[in-house]
Design an enzyme around this catalytic site. Structure first.
Site: not given
Ligand code: NAP
Ligand code: MG
Length: 453
Positions: A152, A205-207, A209-210, A227, A261, A354
């Site tokens: 995804k 992704g984000s902490t 959502v993790g 991660e 990240c 972050e």
């Molecule tokens: P995010 O919300 O954690 O998104 C990462 C992935 O998870 C996307 O594919 C997202 O889908 C999916 N997702 C979102 N909610 C979910 C859920 N409830 N269940 C399963 N999957 C879900 O990250 P973001 O909103 O794009 O970015 C927000 C913050 O995350 C950034 O500002 C940054 O601090 C951090 N971030 C960290 C990294 C890293 O490399 N560690 C990468 C990106 C962001 P959709 O986006 O398609 O809804």
């Molecule tokens: Mg998000």
């Protein structure tokens, strides 16, 4: 519908139908059906299939790089390097199929053997910052270990993932081994995490959502690797090559417009060299060319979205301690000038959270003990750097800093053959290198009674 936007000019690149929970279910069903044959495929044959896939991706290196740049706003040169790394990742793990070595363990009464068994259907949920590269870090070891996958991509950046699905089909990957479902995290992502036929979720992704994924995965005892975010320290001692450290520090945080990240977003500088460091870094920050991602001399592109730019801007209010900043185009496009905040206290919000944008906090410290304390005073533990000419100090610091990926007199974080991942709330599990395979397999132990005593 998903409207895919070019963040450098806000134009709509493509409209896609956003996939649903039923589409996620269908992807899982296809992956489940494909699993037994993929698992049974003789390892040398799986190696050949994955090598062929790697070369098919390599044949489209340039169009994939252009598409990634268009969709993320990152400079084309960076996108080229990232797609190159993804290709290397597929090549590296193609060879792993025949190297999942078990062990024989001396026991009484027989022979004891271990096997590394694939898990089954693995869901890969990836972010928008390095879309294809991060997907490859999960896809390649998952497939090599004999799993089938549902990928995804982030809704903001689905294009290279969809191209990958096309390439995999054309490369002759068996039907159902690779499934891409582009839809919202709250719909498709959530369904994959809850699905009883998904054995594992690999997430970047984000902490926040993790945390939610880990909680939901508990219902079906899914394996999870996470991660997550970071707030990494770039520690510069008075005995370092200050000019080299200052010249390198901007890229260590502003690369990918700070949406990384591993960004070294806290620069800790020893008080005795603070002014000298700040003066040496200033020209490097002001020289960063922010602009058209397709131009050869561009170093930094825009942020990913208007929404994200609002979040980043909130960290630089009117009274923020801006020491100096670079330049950025006016717009259209989600531009943000590289910004240096100094001196900052480690307790300030900009130093704690972050930001995931081109904003860096420079924080003074008195001695080695304070440097360690400040570096570790964070919920995160992903990466970091240590700049010093004292080899023993470099090793002491490397042992003391709580982070998964450190570098000495360098800001490099990821290499295909070495393990990458976080400590503390930056997550757990490792990607890349041989260690990643452990997270896509379970160990099976078999005892064979031989009648010996
Ligand atoms: P995010 O919300 O954690 O998104 C990462 C992935 O998870 C996307 O594919 C997202 O889908 C999916 N997702 C979102 N909610 C979910 C859920 N409830 N269940 C399963 N999957 C879900 O990250 P973001 O909103 O794009 O970015 C927000 C913050 O995350 C950034 O500002 C940054 O601090 C951090 N971030 C960290 C990294 C890293 O490399 N560690 C990468 C990106 C962001 P959709 O986006 O398609 O809804
Ligand atoms: Mg998000």
């Amino acid at each position: 519908m998903i409207e895919v936007i070019n963040p450098a000019n806000e134009a709509v690149i493509r409209q896609l139908e956003s996939r649903t929970a039923e589409d996620a279910d269908a992807g899982v069903a296809r992956a489940k059906a494909a699993f037994p044959a993929w698992k049974r495929m003789p390892p040398p044959e799986r190696t050949r299939v994955l090598r062929h896939l790697a070369e098919k991706i390599a044949a489209e290196h340039e169009p994939l790089a252009k598409l990634e740049s268009l969709n993320t706003g990152k400079p084309l040169a960076c996108a080229r390097a990232e797609i190159g790394m993804a290709i290397e990742t597929f090549r590296y793990y193609a060879g792993a199929c025949e190297r999942l070595l078990g062990s024989t363990i001396p026991v009484a009464g027989g022979i004891d053997i271990t096997f590394h068994e694939p898990l089954g259907v693995v869901a890969l949920i990836v972010p928008w910052n390095f879309p294809f590269t991060i997907a490859s870090w999960k896809l390649a070891p998952a497939l090599a270990a004999g799993n089938t996958v549902v990928l995804k991509p982030a809704e903001l950046t689905p294009l290279t993932a969809l191209e990958f699905e096309r390439i995999a089909t054309a490369a002759g990957l068996p039907e159902g081994v690779i499934n891409v479902v582009a839809g919202a995290g709250s719909v498709v992502g959530r369904r994959l995490v809850e699905h009883p036929d998904v054995a594992k979720v690999a997430f970047t992704g984000s902490t926040a959502v993790g945390r939610e994924i880990m909680r939901r995965a508990a219902e079906t005892i899914k394996r999870v690797t996470l991660e997550l975010g970071g707030k990494s320290a770039n520690v510069i001692f008075e005995d370092a090559d200050i000019e080299a450290a200052a010249a390198a520090a901007p890229e260590a945080v502003f690369d990918n417009a700070g949406q990384d990240c591993c960004a070294r977003s806290r620069v800790l500088v020893q008080k005795s060299v603070f002014e000298r460091f700040m003066a040496a870094m200033e020209p490097a920050v002001k020289a960063i060319r922010v602009g058209d991602p397709m131009a050869a001399d561009t170093v930094m592109g825009p942020l990913i979205s208007a929404d994200h730019r609002r979040k980043v801007a909130a960290f630089v209010p009117a009274d923020a301690p801006v020491a100096y900043r670079g330049t950025a185009p006016a717009g259209p496009g989600y531009w943000f000038a590289p910004t240096v905040l100094a001196p900052v206290s480690n307790h300030d919000r900009a130093a704690r959270d972050e930001i995931f944008g081109p904003v860096v906090c420079v924080i003074p410290f008195a001695d080695e003990a304070e440097a360690v304390r400040l570096a570790n005073e964070t919920i995160y533990g992903l990466s970091g750097s240590i700049w010093t000419r004292d080899g023993a100090r470099a090793l002491r610091m490397a042992r003391a800093i709580e982070a998964g990926v450190l570098s000495v007199n360098s800001n490099s974080s990821v290499r295909v053959p070495t393990p990458f991942g976080g400590m503390k709330q930056s997550g757990f599990g490792r990607e890349l290198g041989p260690h990643a395979l452990e997270h896509y397999t379970d160990i099976k132990n078999v005892f064979v009674a031989t009648g010996e005593s």
